[in-house]
Design a protein around this motif. Structure first.
Motif, PDB file in Angstrom:
ATOM      1  N   MET A   1       0.904  -1.323  -0.149  1.00  0.00           N
ATOM      2  CA  MET A   1       0.102  -0.048   0.013  1.00  0.00           C
ATOM      3  C   MET A   1       0.833   1.236  -0.094  1.00  0.00           C
ATOM      4  N   GLN A   2       1.893   1.102   0.795  1.00  0.00           N
ATOM      5  CA  GLN A   2       2.746   2.535   0.898  1.00  0.00           C
ATOM      6  C   GLN A   2       3.321   2.790  -0.332  1.00  0.00           C
ATOM      7  N   GLU A   3       3.875   1.870  -0.999  1.00  0.00           N
ATOM      8  CA  GLU A   3       4.547   1.793  -2.265  1.00  0.00           C
ATOM      9  C   GLU A   3       3.566   2.546  -3.168  1.00  0.00           C
ATOM     10  N   THR A   4       2.301   2.069  -3.337  1.00  0.00           N
ATOM     11  CA  THR A   4       1.338   2.505  -4.195  1.00  0.00           C
ATOM     12  C   THR A   4       1.029   4.031  -4.038  1.00  0.00           C
ATOM     13  N   PHE A   5       1.056   4.408  -2.628  1.00  0.00           N
ATOM     14  CA  PHE A   5       0.789   5.836  -2.337  1.00  0.00           C
ATOM     15  C   PHE A   5       1.940   6.721  -2.674  1.00  0.00           C
ATOM     16  N   LEU A   6       3.077   6.250  -2.449  1.00  0.00           N
ATOM     17  CA  LEU A   6       4.251   7.021  -3.007  1.00  0.00           C
ATOM     18  C   LEU A   6       4.464   7.346  -4.248  1.00  0.00           C
ATOM     19  N   ILE A   7       3.857   6.142  -5.092  1.00  0.00           N
ATOM     20  CA  ILE A   7       3.918   6.297  -6.734  1.00  0.00           C
ATOM     21  C   ILE A   7       2.816   7.422  -6.874  1.00  0.00           C
ATOM     22  N   LEU A   8       1.666   7.299  -6.412  1.00  0.00           N
ATOM     23  CA  LEU A   8       0.639   8.161  -6.501  1.00  0.00           C
ATOM     24  C   LEU A   8       1.209   9.604  -6.167  1.00  0.00           C
ATOM     25  N   VAL A   9       1.634   9.851  -5.145  1.00  0.00           N
ATOM     26  CA  VAL A   9       2.192  11.211  -4.900  1.00  0.00           C
ATOM     27  C   VAL A   9       3.229  11.678  -5.995  1.00  0.00           C
ATOM     28  N   ALA A  10       4.190  10.940  -6.485  1.00  0.00           N
ATOM     29  CA  ALA A  10       5.170  11.418  -7.482  1.00  0.00           C
ATOM     30  C   ALA A  10       4.308  11.663  -8.888  1.00  0.00           C
ATOM     31  N   LYS A  11       3.152  10.813  -9.193  1.00  0.00           N
ATOM     32  CA  LYS A  11       2.648  10.980 -10.266  1.00  0.00           C
ATOM     33  C   LYS A  11       1.323  11.942 -10.565  1.00  0.00           C
ATOM     34  N   TRP A  12       1.162  12.539  -9.218  1.00  0.00           N
ATOM     35  CA  TRP A  12      -0.178  12.967  -9.004  1.00  0.00           C
ATOM     36  C   TRP A  12      -0.748  13.887  -9.953  1.00  0.00           C
ATOM     37  N   GLY A  13       0.047  14.555 -10.643  1.00  0.00           N
ATOM     38  CA  GLY A  13      -0.205  15.645 -11.788  1.00  0.00           C
ATOM     39  C   GLY A  13      -0.776  14.984 -13.007  1.00  0.00           C
ATOM     40  N   SER A  14      -0.439  13.829 -13.226  1.00  0.00           N
ATOM     41  CA  SER A  14      -0.803  12.930 -14.428  1.00  0.00           C
ATOM     42  C   SER A  14      -1.990  12.076 -14.315  1.00  0.00           C
ATOM     43  N   VAL A  15      -2.342  11.640 -12.964  1.00  0.00           N
ATOM     44  CA  VAL A  15      -3.325  10.712 -12.441  1.00  0.00           C
ATOM     45  C   VAL A  15      -4.603  11.480 -12.458  1.00  0.00           C
ATOM     46  N   GLN A  16      -5.454  11.217 -13.640  1.00  0.00           N
ATOM     47  CA  GLN A  16      -7.096  11.730 -13.702  1.00  0.00           C
ATOM     48  C   GLN A  16      -8.024  11.144 -12.818  1.00  0.00           C
ATOM     49  N   ASN A  17      -8.087   9.729 -12.527  1.00  0.00           N
ATOM     50  CA  ASN A  17      -8.982   9.096 -11.723  1.00  0.00           C
ATOM     51  C   ASN A  17      -8.180   8.524 -10.772  1.00  0.00           C
ATOM     52  N   PRO A  18      -8.060   9.150  -9.335  1.00  0.00           N
ATOM     53  CA  PRO A  18      -6.991   8.594  -8.374  1.00  0.00           C
ATOM     54  C   PRO A  18      -7.476   7.151  -7.795  1.00  0.00           C
ATOM     55  N   GLU A  19      -8.753   7.051  -7.713  1.00  0.00           N
ATOM     56  CA  GLU A  19      -9.444   5.710  -6.948  1.00  0.00           C
ATOM     57  C   GLU A  19      -8.970   4.673  -8.139  1.00  0.00           C
TER      58      GLU A  19
END
Length: 139
Positions: A1-19
Motif C-alpha cells: 500500500m505504501q509503495e502505491t501511495f508513494l507512486i501516486l504522490v510522485a505522479k499526482w499531476g498525471s493521474v486523472q482518476n485517483p481511485e
C-alpha cells in the motif's frame, strides 16, 4: 500500500482518476510481489535439486534419506518433468542439449523447467523433505 501511495504522490499531476489508478496500481504491485516470491521459491528448489541430483548431498544416512525423499518427489512428477530435470541437473545438459533430447525448442526449455520446478516446489510444500533432525539416526 505504501509503495502505491508513494507512486501516486510522485505522479499526482498525471493521474486523472485517483481511485481507479490506486486500485490498478495496487493490483499490479501485488502481482509483482507474488511473482518475486514464487521466483525465490523456484530458485531455492532449483539449488536443492541441483545439489541432490548432482550427488553433492551430505554423505551418510542424512544424504541417503535426502536422496530417497527427492527420488520419491521426482517419482510423483509427470514423465516429461522427471526426464527434463534429470537431463538439466543430474546429467548437466545445457539448454540446447536438453532441447535436442526432449524435442522442445531451446527457448521453451527454460519455461518448461520452471513449470517442472514449480510442480516440485508444490510437492515440497505438501510433504517436506526430511532434515537430519527428522531421521532416526539424527538427534
Amino acid at each position: 500500500m505504501q509503495e502505491t501511495f508513494l507512486i501516486l504522490v510522485a505522479k499526482w499531476g498525471s493521474v486523472q482518476n485517483p481511485e481507479a489508478w490506486i486500485l490498478a496500481t495496487l493490483a499490479n504491485r501485488c502481482i509483482i510481489y507474488w511473482r518475486k516470491s514464487r521466483s525465490r521459491l523456484w530458485d531455492l528448489v532449483d539449488g536443492a535439486v541441483l545439489e541432490l541430483l548432482a550427488d553433492v548431498s551430505p554423505s551418510g544416512q542424512d544424504g541417503i534419506d535426502l536422496r530417497v525423499d527427492m527420488e520419491a518427489l521426482l517419482g510423483n512428477l509427470p514423465d516429461r518433468c522427471r526426464s527434463l530435470l534429470r537431463l538439466r541437473y543430474q546429467l548437466g545438459c545445457s539448454t540446447s542439449e536438453t532441447a535436442e533430447k526432449t524435442g522442445y525448442c531451446p527457448s521453451s526449455v527454460r519455461k518448461v523447467t520452471r513449470r517442472c520446478l514449480s510442480a516440485l516446489a508444490a510437492q515440497l510444500l505438501e510433504q517436506p523433505v526430511r532434515g537430519p533432525e527428522d531421521s532416526p539416526s539424527g538427534g
